[in-house]
Design an enzyme around this catalytic site. Sequence first.
Site, PDB file in Angstrom:
ATOM      1  N   SER A 155      14.767 116.018  17.913  1.00 41.57           N
ATOM      2  CA  SER A 155      14.402 114.727  17.320  1.00 41.57           C
ATOM      3  C   SER A 155      15.274 114.511  16.090  1.00 41.57           C
ATOM      4  O   SER A 155      15.113 115.193  15.073  1.00 41.57           O
ATOM      5  CB  SER A 155      12.923 114.715  16.917  1.00 41.57           C
ATOM      6  OG  SER A 155      12.098 114.820  18.048  1.00 41.57           O
TER       7      SER A 155
ATOM      8  N   LYS B  32      11.366 107.856  19.854  1.00 44.15           N
ATOM      9  CA  LYS B  32      10.701 109.045  19.310  1.00 44.15           C
ATOM     10  C   LYS B  32      10.255 108.802  17.871  1.00 44.15           C
ATOM     11  O   LYS B  32       9.168 109.236  17.456  1.00 44.15           O
ATOM     12  CB  LYS B  32      11.632 110.260  19.365  1.00 44.15           C
ATOM     13  CG  LYS B  32      11.036 111.546  18.760  1.00 44.15           C
ATOM     14  CD  LYS B  32       9.742 111.969  19.434  1.00 44.15           C
ATOM     15  CE  LYS B  32       9.055 113.129  18.730  1.00 44.15           C
ATOM     16  NZ  LYS B  32       9.764 114.398  18.864  1.00 44.15           N
TER      17      LYS B  32
ATOM     18  N   LYS C  94      10.127 115.406   8.261  1.00 46.51           N
ATOM     19  CA  LYS C  94      11.494 115.000   8.595  1.00 46.51           C
ATOM     20  C   LYS C  94      11.505 113.745   9.451  1.00 46.51           C
ATOM     21  O   LYS C  94      12.272 112.812   9.224  1.00 46.51           O
ATOM     22  CB  LYS C  94      12.194 116.162   9.303  1.00 46.51           C
ATOM     23  CG  LYS C  94      13.599 115.889   9.792  1.00 46.51           C
ATOM     24  CD  LYS C  94      13.644 115.501  11.274  1.00 46.51           C
ATOM     25  CE  LYS C  94      13.143 116.600  12.166  1.00 46.51           C
ATOM     26  NZ  LYS C  94      13.263 116.240  13.615  1.00 46.51           N
TER      27      LYS C  94
END
Length: 294
Positions: free
Chosen positions: A96, A171, A239
Amino acid sequence: MTTIAFIGLGIMGSPMSVHLATAGHDVVGFNLTPDRYGPLLAAGGQVAGSIGEAVAEAEVVCVMVPDSPDVQAVLLGDGGVFDAAKPGTLVVDFSSIRPDVAAALHADATERGFRLVDAPVSGGEAGAVAATLSIMVGGTTEDVAAAQPLLDVVGGTVVHVGPPGSGQTVKAANQLIVAAHLQVLAEAVVFLEAYGVDLEAALTVLGGGLAGSAVLQQKRTKVLTGDFAPGFRIDLHHKDLGIVTAAAREAGVVVPLGGQLAQLMAAARANGDGGLDHSALLRGVQRLSGRPVS
Protein backbone atom coordinates in the site's frame (compact mmCIF):
# COMPACT_ATOMS: atom_id res chain seq x y z
CA MET A 1 3.16 -23.78 -12.73
CA THR A 2 4.62 -20.28 -12.62
CA THR A 3 8.00 -19.33 -11.17
CA ILE A 4 7.31 -16.58 -8.64
CA ALA A 5 9.64 -14.44 -6.56
CA PHE A 6 7.92 -13.13 -3.44
CA ILE A 7 9.65 -10.16 -1.79
CA GLY A 8 8.46 -9.39 1.74
CA LEU A 9 7.30 -12.22 4.01
CA GLY A 10 5.72 -10.31 6.87
CA ILE A 11 2.29 -10.68 8.47
CA MET A 12 0.60 -10.48 5.07
CA GLY A 13 3.26 -11.65 2.64
CA SER A 14 4.05 -14.91 4.40
CA PRO A 15 0.58 -16.50 4.15
CA MET A 16 0.14 -15.13 0.63
CA SER A 17 3.38 -16.76 -0.50
CA VAL A 18 2.29 -20.00 1.15
CA HIS A 19 -0.99 -20.03 -0.78
CA LEU A 20 0.88 -19.58 -4.05
CA ALA A 21 3.25 -22.41 -3.18
CA THR A 22 0.48 -24.79 -2.14
CA ALA A 23 -1.35 -23.96 -5.39
CA GLY A 24 1.57 -25.60 -7.21
CA HIS A 25 3.67 -22.60 -8.16
CA ASP A 26 7.44 -22.51 -7.75
CA VAL A 27 7.85 -19.75 -5.14
CA VAL A 28 11.20 -18.27 -4.11
CA GLY A 29 10.98 -15.90 -1.16
CA PHE A 30 13.21 -13.13 0.10
CA ASN A 31 12.84 -11.19 3.34
CA LEU A 32 15.21 -8.77 5.03
CA THR A 33 15.01 -10.81 8.23
CA PRO A 34 15.46 -14.58 7.72
CA ASP A 35 13.22 -15.58 10.64
CA ARG A 36 10.17 -15.33 8.34
CA TYR A 37 11.05 -18.21 6.01
CA GLY A 38 9.59 -21.14 7.98
CA PRO A 39 6.01 -21.22 6.62
CA LEU A 40 7.10 -20.86 2.98
CA LEU A 41 9.70 -23.61 3.32
CA ALA A 42 7.13 -25.87 4.97
CA ALA A 43 4.82 -25.28 1.99
CA GLY A 44 7.51 -26.40 -0.45
CA GLY A 45 8.87 -22.98 -1.38
CA GLN A 46 12.50 -21.91 -1.58
CA VAL A 47 14.42 -18.95 -0.19
CA ALA A 48 17.03 -16.66 -1.68
CA GLY A 49 19.89 -14.70 -0.19
CA SER A 50 19.10 -11.49 -2.09
CA ILE A 51 16.46 -9.82 -4.21
CA GLY A 52 18.60 -10.40 -7.29
CA GLU A 53 18.86 -14.11 -6.60
CA ALA A 54 15.12 -14.38 -5.95
CA VAL A 55 14.04 -12.68 -9.17
CA ALA A 56 16.68 -13.93 -11.61
CA GLU A 57 14.54 -16.74 -13.05
CA ALA A 58 11.12 -15.45 -12.03
CA GLU A 59 8.24 -15.04 -14.46
CA VAL A 60 6.33 -13.02 -11.84
CA VAL A 61 7.67 -10.92 -8.97
CA CYS A 62 5.31 -10.23 -6.06
CA VAL A 63 6.16 -7.42 -3.64
CA MET A 64 4.63 -6.90 -0.19
CA VAL A 65 6.60 -4.31 1.80
CA PRO A 66 5.48 -1.51 4.11
CA ASP A 67 5.77 1.84 2.32
CA SER A 68 6.57 3.78 -0.86
CA PRO A 69 10.33 4.08 -0.19
CA ASP A 70 10.51 0.33 0.45
CA VAL A 71 8.88 -0.48 -2.88
CA GLN A 72 11.16 1.99 -4.65
CA ALA A 73 14.20 0.36 -3.05
CA VAL A 74 13.05 -3.15 -4.02
CA LEU A 75 12.35 -2.20 -7.64
CA LEU A 76 14.86 0.56 -8.36
CA GLY A 77 17.73 -0.12 -5.96
CA ASP A 78 21.10 -1.57 -6.92
CA GLY A 79 20.60 -5.29 -7.38
CA GLY A 80 16.84 -4.78 -7.23
CA VAL A 81 14.08 -6.14 -9.44
CA PHE A 82 14.68 -3.84 -12.40
CA ASP A 83 18.39 -4.66 -12.31
CA ALA A 84 18.14 -8.42 -11.95
CA ALA A 85 14.84 -9.65 -13.42
CA LYS A 86 14.40 -10.73 -17.02
CA PRO A 87 12.76 -8.24 -19.41
CA GLY A 88 9.04 -8.88 -19.72
CA THR A 89 8.72 -10.04 -16.12
CA LEU A 90 5.35 -9.22 -14.55
CA VAL A 91 5.63 -7.35 -11.23
CA VAL A 92 2.65 -7.42 -8.88
CA ASP A 93 2.95 -4.88 -6.08
CA PHE A 94 0.67 -5.85 -3.19
CA SER A 95 2.05 -3.05 -0.99
CA SER A 96 0.00 0.00 0.00
CA ILE A 97 1.81 3.07 -1.30
CA ARG A 98 1.16 6.54 -2.69
CA PRO A 99 -0.85 6.54 -5.95
CA ASP A 100 1.56 8.95 -7.62
CA VAL A 101 4.51 6.72 -6.75
CA ALA A 102 2.68 3.68 -8.15
CA ALA A 103 1.99 5.50 -11.42
CA ALA A 104 5.61 6.68 -11.68
CA LEU A 105 6.91 3.16 -11.03
CA HIS A 106 4.64 1.82 -13.76
CA ALA A 107 6.07 4.34 -16.23
CA ASP A 108 9.61 3.39 -15.18
CA ALA A 109 8.82 -0.33 -15.49
CA THR A 110 7.38 0.13 -18.97
CA GLU A 111 10.44 2.07 -20.10
CA ARG A 112 12.69 -0.74 -18.85
CA GLY A 113 10.66 -3.50 -20.50
CA PHE A 114 8.77 -4.77 -17.46
CA ARG A 115 5.06 -5.07 -16.71
CA LEU A 116 3.73 -3.70 -13.41
CA VAL A 117 0.35 -3.75 -11.71
CA ASP A 118 -0.49 -2.20 -8.37
CA ALA A 119 -2.63 -4.62 -6.36
CA PRO A 120 -3.00 -3.46 -2.73
CA VAL A 121 -5.09 -5.67 -0.51
CA SER A 122 -7.62 -5.33 2.28
CA GLY A 123 -8.60 -7.93 4.84
CA GLY A 124 -5.67 -7.96 7.24
CA GLU A 125 -3.88 -11.03 8.50
CA ALA A 126 -7.13 -13.00 8.75
CA GLY A 127 -7.88 -12.37 5.08
CA ALA A 128 -4.34 -13.25 4.05
CA VAL A 129 -4.45 -16.53 5.98
CA ALA A 130 -7.89 -17.45 4.61
CA ALA A 131 -7.07 -16.26 1.05
CA THR A 132 -10.16 -14.03 1.11
CA LEU A 133 -8.44 -10.69 0.57
CA SER A 134 -10.11 -7.91 -1.35
CA ILE A 135 -7.65 -6.86 -4.05
CA MET A 136 -8.01 -3.55 -5.88
CA VAL A 137 -5.95 -3.67 -9.06
CA GLY A 138 -4.54 -0.86 -11.17
CA GLY A 139 -2.83 -1.43 -14.50
CA THR A 140 -3.39 -2.10 -18.16
CA THR A 141 -6.06 -4.59 -19.16
CA GLU A 142 -3.44 -6.96 -20.56
CA ASP A 143 -1.21 -6.91 -17.49
CA VAL A 144 -4.11 -7.33 -15.07
CA ALA A 145 -5.37 -10.29 -17.11
CA ALA A 146 -1.91 -11.87 -16.87
CA ALA A 147 -1.88 -11.40 -13.10
CA GLN A 148 -5.47 -12.55 -12.55
CA PRO A 149 -4.82 -16.29 -12.01
CA LEU A 150 -2.33 -15.53 -9.21
CA LEU A 151 -4.53 -12.85 -7.68
CA ASP A 152 -7.38 -15.34 -7.53
CA VAL A 153 -5.20 -17.68 -5.44
CA VAL A 154 -4.71 -15.14 -2.62
CA GLY A 155 -7.90 -13.08 -2.90
CA GLY A 156 -11.64 -13.56 -2.63
CA THR A 157 -12.63 -10.31 -4.34
CA VAL A 158 -10.37 -9.18 -7.17
CA VAL A 159 -11.41 -6.10 -9.15
CA HIS A 160 -9.61 -4.14 -11.86
CA VAL A 161 -10.38 -0.56 -10.81
CA GLY A 162 -8.55 1.44 -13.47
CA PRO A 163 -5.19 2.44 -14.96
CA PRO A 164 -1.84 2.31 -13.13
CA GLY A 165 -2.07 3.87 -9.67
CA SER A 166 -5.84 3.37 -9.40
CA GLY A 167 -5.48 0.40 -7.09
CA GLN A 168 -3.58 2.56 -4.63
CA THR A 169 -6.22 5.30 -4.82
CA VAL A 170 -8.96 2.82 -3.97
CA LYS A 171 -6.84 1.36 -1.17
CA ALA A 172 -6.44 4.84 0.34
CA ALA A 173 -10.22 5.22 0.33
CA ASN A 174 -10.48 1.78 1.95
CA GLN A 175 -8.15 2.80 4.74
CA LEU A 176 -10.14 5.97 5.36
CA ILE A 177 -13.35 3.97 5.74
CA VAL A 178 -11.76 1.30 7.95
CA ALA A 179 -10.20 3.89 10.26
CA ALA A 180 -13.58 5.59 10.68
CA HIS A 181 -15.23 2.26 11.54
CA LEU A 182 -12.54 1.41 14.07
CA GLN A 183 -12.77 4.79 15.77
CA VAL A 184 -16.56 4.78 16.13
CA LEU A 185 -16.44 1.15 17.30
CA ALA A 186 -13.96 2.21 19.99
CA GLU A 187 -16.18 5.10 21.05
CA ALA A 188 -19.26 2.86 21.16
CA VAL A 189 -17.43 0.30 23.31
CA VAL A 190 -16.35 2.88 25.88
CA PHE A 191 -19.87 4.35 25.87
CA LEU A 192 -21.45 0.95 26.47
CA GLU A 193 -18.98 0.06 29.21
CA ALA A 194 -19.73 3.32 31.02
CA TYR A 195 -23.34 2.19 31.41
CA GLY A 196 -22.47 -1.33 32.55
CA VAL A 197 -24.02 -2.99 29.51
CA ASP A 198 -23.16 -6.62 28.67
CA LEU A 199 -20.62 -5.70 26.01
CA GLU A 200 -20.55 -9.05 24.23
CA ALA A 201 -24.33 -9.14 23.97
CA ALA A 202 -24.41 -5.55 22.79
CA LEU A 203 -21.89 -6.15 20.01
CA THR A 204 -23.83 -9.23 18.91
CA VAL A 205 -27.08 -7.34 18.46
CA LEU A 206 -25.34 -4.33 16.91
CA GLY A 207 -23.60 -6.63 14.46
CA GLY A 208 -26.94 -8.00 13.32
CA GLY A 209 -28.38 -4.61 12.42
CA LEU A 210 -27.45 -1.64 10.28
CA ALA A 211 -24.46 -0.95 12.56
CA GLY A 212 -22.96 -4.29 11.57
CA SER A 213 -19.79 -4.25 9.49
CA ALA A 214 -16.81 -6.37 8.52
CA VAL A 215 -14.78 -4.28 10.97
CA LEU A 216 -17.12 -5.12 13.84
CA GLN A 217 -17.15 -8.78 12.89
CA GLN A 218 -13.38 -9.12 12.57
CA LYS A 219 -12.33 -6.90 15.49
CA ARG A 220 -14.96 -7.68 18.13
CA THR A 221 -12.79 -10.30 19.86
CA LYS A 222 -9.91 -7.86 20.13
CA VAL A 223 -11.98 -5.09 21.68
CA LEU A 224 -13.70 -7.58 24.01
CA THR A 225 -10.45 -9.16 25.24
CA GLY A 226 -7.97 -6.30 24.91
CA ASP A 227 -5.66 -8.61 22.93
CA PHE A 228 -4.22 -6.25 20.33
CA ALA A 229 -1.67 -8.58 18.74
CA PRO A 230 -1.30 -7.02 15.29
CA GLY A 231 -3.26 -8.18 12.30
CA PHE A 232 -2.61 -4.72 10.85
CA ARG A 233 -0.44 -2.34 12.84
CA ILE A 234 -1.32 1.20 13.84
CA ASP A 235 2.05 2.26 12.39
CA LEU A 236 0.93 1.15 8.94
CA HIS A 237 -2.53 2.64 9.21
CA HIS A 238 -0.93 5.92 10.27
CA LYS A 239 1.13 5.78 7.07
CA ASP A 240 -1.98 5.07 5.01
CA LEU A 241 -3.91 7.99 6.45
CA GLY A 242 -0.97 10.20 5.57
CA ILE A 243 -1.41 9.00 1.99
CA VAL A 244 -5.14 9.83 2.17
CA THR A 245 -4.67 13.37 3.45
CA ALA A 246 -1.83 14.16 1.04
CA ALA A 247 -3.67 12.77 -1.99
CA ALA A 248 -6.86 14.58 -1.02
CA ARG A 249 -4.97 17.85 -0.83
CA GLU A 250 -3.44 17.26 -4.26
CA ALA A 251 -6.90 16.55 -5.69
CA GLY A 252 -8.38 19.65 -4.06
CA VAL A 253 -10.95 17.72 -2.02
CA VAL A 254 -11.61 17.92 1.70
CA VAL A 255 -11.56 14.96 4.10
CA PRO A 256 -12.33 16.60 7.45
CA LEU A 257 -12.97 13.33 9.27
CA GLY A 258 -9.94 11.81 7.58
CA GLY A 259 -7.76 14.57 8.99
CA GLN A 260 -9.08 13.95 12.48
CA LEU A 261 -8.57 10.20 12.14
CA ALA A 262 -4.99 10.80 11.05
CA GLN A 263 -4.42 12.81 14.24
CA LEU A 264 -5.99 10.12 16.43
CA MET A 265 -3.81 7.49 14.78
CA ALA A 266 -0.77 9.71 15.34
CA ALA A 267 -1.74 10.10 18.99
CA ALA A 268 -1.91 6.33 19.36
CA ARG A 269 1.63 6.05 18.01
CA ALA A 270 2.84 8.83 20.30
CA ASN A 271 1.46 6.85 23.23
CA GLY A 272 3.46 3.78 22.25
CA ASP A 273 0.71 1.84 20.49
CA GLY A 274 2.20 1.86 16.98
CA GLY A 275 3.04 -1.84 17.03
CA LEU A 276 -0.45 -2.88 18.12
CA ASP A 277 -3.41 -3.81 15.96
CA HIS A 278 -5.31 -0.79 14.63
CA SER A 279 -8.30 -1.80 16.77
CA ALA A 280 -6.18 -0.50 19.66
CA LEU A 281 -7.63 2.91 18.81
CA LEU A 282 -9.88 1.80 21.67
CA ARG A 283 -7.03 2.60 24.06
CA GLY A 284 -7.00 6.20 22.87
CA VAL A 285 -10.69 6.65 23.61
CA GLN A 286 -10.18 5.07 27.01
CA ARG A 287 -7.36 7.50 27.76
CA LEU A 288 -9.41 10.51 26.68
CA SER A 289 -12.30 9.30 28.82
CA GLY A 290 -10.12 8.78 31.90
CA ARG A 291 -10.96 5.09 32.02
CA PRO A 292 -8.67 2.06 32.50
CA VAL A 293 -6.72 1.30 29.34
CA SER A 294 -7.07 -2.21 27.88
